[in-house]
Every structure is written in C-alpha cells, then in structure tokens.
Design an enzyme around this catalytic site. Structure first.
Site, short mmCIF file in Angstrom:
data_model
loop_
_atom_site.label_atom_id
_atom_site.label_comp_id
_atom_site.label_asym_id
_atom_site.label_seq_id
_atom_site.Cartn_x
_atom_site.Cartn_y
_atom_site.Cartn_z
N TYR A 1 0.87 -1.18 0.19
CA TYR A 1 -0.16 -0.43 0.06
C TYR A 1 0.97 1.90 0.01
CZ TYR A 1 -3.93 -3.48 0.74
OH TYR A 1 -4.72 -4.07 0.85
N SER A 2 0.19 2.55 -0.86
CA SER A 2 1.18 3.62 -0.40
C SER A 2 2.22 4.01 -1.79
CB SER A 2 1.43 4.16 0.90
OG SER A 2 1.25 5.50 0.40
N LEU A 3 3.67 3.71 -0.77
CA LEU A 3 4.58 3.92 -1.09
C LEU A 3 4.85 2.75 -1.52
CD1 LEU A 3 7.38 5.59 -1.90
CD2 LEU A 3 7.95 4.75 0.91
#
Length: 417
Positions: free
Chosen positions: A245-247
C-alpha cells in the site's frame, strides 16, 4: 536540490465526495476518514470517532493527540474489565477499537515526543491482547533479517497449507492498521492466511531497532520474509502473493522484479517514481530551507521529524537534500521487463491526474497479459488514497482478482473478523 516536479492538483491527501468533510484542515480530515474507515472490520466505532472528533480543535495536533488518547484509554479500560469478567468477545472488540484510537494519537506524535514509545506500546499491546482471542490466535513474528529482525504477525485459517498474502504498508501506518485496512481480516474471511510484515524503516521494525532504516533495494527484506514464510507448514509455497500500500506501490513491484517465488502482486496504488509523488511538499520545504523559515505546519513537521529518521536522516532540514536524493532512488524505471508476475494496480483518482498518468504509463509497459489496472473514483466512493473509507470494495477487487489468478474457488469464512 534535485529536480522534483510540482504536482499541482495531485495530492494524496485530497478527497472528493466520499470524505467526511468534518475538518477544514485537509490532513486532519483525511486521517479522520482513514481511522473512521477501520470500523469495517471492528477497528473503530462510528459514534466513538465522531465524539472524539468533536473534542479536537481543527488543525491543532496536540488537541488531536489528547482527544484520541482519552478515547483509547476509556475503551481499553472497558476491555480489561470485560476480560476480568470472562466476557471474551466484548474484550476482543474493545481492544481492537482501542488499537485504532491509540494509533490515531500516535500518528501526530512526533519522533521527538517522549510519549511516542508509550503510545506505540499501547497500540500494539491492545492488538496483541485481542489477537490472543482470535481463533486460531495470531502469532507475533520476529523475522530474521541480516542479523536483525523484521516485525509482523501471522494470521492463519487453520493448520492446513493455504494460499497466503504477505501484506505491507508504505511510509507510515502499522501492521495493526493493516489488519483492518490492508486485507488481514479480509484474507481470513476468504480462506487466505495473512502474513503482515513491516520492513526496514517501517513503524514496528523501526520502533524496535532504530538502526533498521529504509532501503531502496526492497527485494532484500521481502526475500527474508519469503524465506520465513516457507518455513510455515500452513503456507502453500506455490500460492504466495504480495499486497503493498501507498509507498508500497514502489516497494512491492520492486520486490517482485527480483523475488520470483511470489505468484502475484497487488498494489494500491502504483508508484513508479516516489519523488514525483512527494513533489509539492518537498518543494515547499526546500523553499523554507532557503529562506530560513521554520514555521512548519504539521504535515511538514511530520516529514522532517517523524518521517526522515526512518530513512536514516535525523537532522531535519539540514539533511533534507540527502533525503530527497534518497527518494529519487525509489523509482521503477528500467525494471519493466523484470516485473513479470501478474500485477493488480488499484489506483485512487483523488491522487490526481498527474500521478494516475505516471502509474498508467508505467503499467502499460509491463509484460504480463494477466495484469489489471483499476481506477477507483468518486462514483465508487473510493477515490481517496488507498481507497480509505471503502475497504470492502478495495478488498473485493483485490481478492476476487487474486482468486482468479491463483485458480481458487472458495468462499469459506472462519469467523475471525
């Protein structure tokens, strides 16, 4: 300073029709929506969240911390009284909610704050108390890694070999949060095991050993996680997937470019160039450095005094150029032909057209015909970063695709979440 493109309207904290609009401060409102959304898997209660928010002064981080701590302590006390009376379900549910409320306080508690460690210990302690009441109980992990260890949890359906998802967050959050929002509980409902881990620099690992900081060659810690996973008799070695997720939209694809024991990868969303993702905030901080302005807002304080130490930089604005240079190493360009396992990208529209285009352009260069790119929008009520507030839809997209990729047909639940 290395060149970083201004993102303009692209902002991972922007939100559309599905956000609460409770706080005028966008950073507060996004995080309020994030923690409120954990109610989907018993990680929060809606009325408790709004009652807490009513005691917060908009944009005041100390007010935020104290309000959430007050709620967390009250709910934790209920759990402790419930377990003394033998009320295991009530205790488990209260501990799960307290887990989130302590994390909400933790999020704006900077690395320099003496309360940091205590709040983190409360956050993890409540989750582990609840986890002892899971059926089967969760396992707290210390994964061997270059003479040190990575923190995480193993949640299993039963004692049989099962398909398993390795789940990681991005630049913040925690393994405990990922249980609710990242697919831990959702995996168990679908007959998957979940091995949730925190790599170098990520919250749980970093809080235990500050020398274990972020690195760009993320295949190294993931290799350690896969090595560990293959020692578990409950894990089917042919059906291991990675969710990030995300980065993690950089870390996941980077890892599977080199770690070929992973059968499929899912990311929300895809980050081919981390410096592009953080562009507007890094430009603002560089301008403040040049002028000697130290009037940082809470988002900038988070980058300088909470985020940077996890990358090995401890001197705030003085190390800022080196920090940005490190972020520029976090790009996937040149690895297109190496990312060969099936890849699902779930991209959030509120991150902006610029970031979406970067993600889609890179995705289109990948070779596997089973790859899928899914843009979630306001019409899905899932436009926010990592589909915050609509975990049910996110996990349906992820696991339905993964079922098809792995050739699974199951719908059994085990009653864990």
């Amino acid at each position: 300073m290395p060149d970083v493109i201004e993102l303009g309207k692209a902002n991972v904290f922007s939100a559309g029709r599905s956000s609460t609009k409770y706080f005028k401060d966008g950073y507060f409102d996004y995080n309020f929506s994030k923690f409120l959304g954990l109610a989907t898997y018993s990680g929060a209660e809606i009325a408790e969240c709004f009652e807490t928010a009513a005691r917060i002064r908009d944009g005041d981080t100390e007010s935020w911390i104290e309000a959430w701590l007050s709620t967390a302590r009250r709910v934790e006390a209920y759990a402790e009284n419930a377990i003394k009376g033998g009320h295991k379900v009530s205790a488990k549910e209260a501990w799960l909610r307290a887990t989130t409320y302590y994390q909400a306080a933790l999020f704006f508690t900077l690395d320099t704050d003496p309360r940091k460690d205590e709040i983190y210990q409360k956050h993890t302690g409540c989750f582990q108390s609840a986890g002892k009441l899971f059926e089967p109980p969760l396992e707290v992990l210390s994964i061997p890694y270059e003479g040190k260890s990575l923190f995480g949890y193993f949640l299993r359906v039963d004692d049989k070999p099962r398909p398993t998802v390795l789940i990681q967050m991005g630049a913040d959050g925690s393994s405990e949060q990922i249980y609710f929002s990242g697919g831990g509980a959702a995996a168990l409902r679908r007959g998957y095991n979940a091995l949730i881990f925190e790599g170098p620099g990520q919250t749980g690992t970093f809080m235990r050993d500050r020398s274990v900081t972020y690195r760009s060659d993320w295949e190294v810690p993931v290799r350690a996680v896969v090595d560990f996973a293959l020692t578990k008799k409950e894990i089917d070695p042919e059906k291991i997937a990675l969710i990030a997720y995300s980065l993690g939209g950089y870390f996941g694809p980077r890892a599977v470019a080199f770690e070929k024991r992973i059968a499929a990868c899912i990311c929300s969303g895809l980050v081919p160039d981390a410096a592009q993702l953080a562009g507007s905030r890094t430009i603002a901080l560089q301008k403040m450095k040049e002028t000697g302005n130290t009037d940082y807002n809470h988002s900038q304080k988070y980058v300088l005094f909470e985020h940077m130490p996890k990358y090995g930089f401890n001197n705030g604005i003085e190390d800022f150029d080196e920090f940005v240079a490190f972020w520029q190493k976090l790009n996937l360009y040149g690895l297109e032909d190496k990312i060969t396992c099936p890849l699902l990208v779930v991209q959030a529209a509120a991150e902006g057209e610029h970031q979406t285009k970067l993600a889609k352009d890179f995705f289109d260069k990948l070779p596997n015909p089973q790859n899928k790119f899914r843009l979630t929008t306001e019409d899905d009520a899932a436009e926010m970063h990592c589909q915050k507030g609509n975990a049910m839809l996110l996990h349906a997209i992820e696991f339905d695709w993964l079922d098809d990729i792995l050739g699974l047909t199951h719908g059994a639940t085990n009653g864990v979440a």
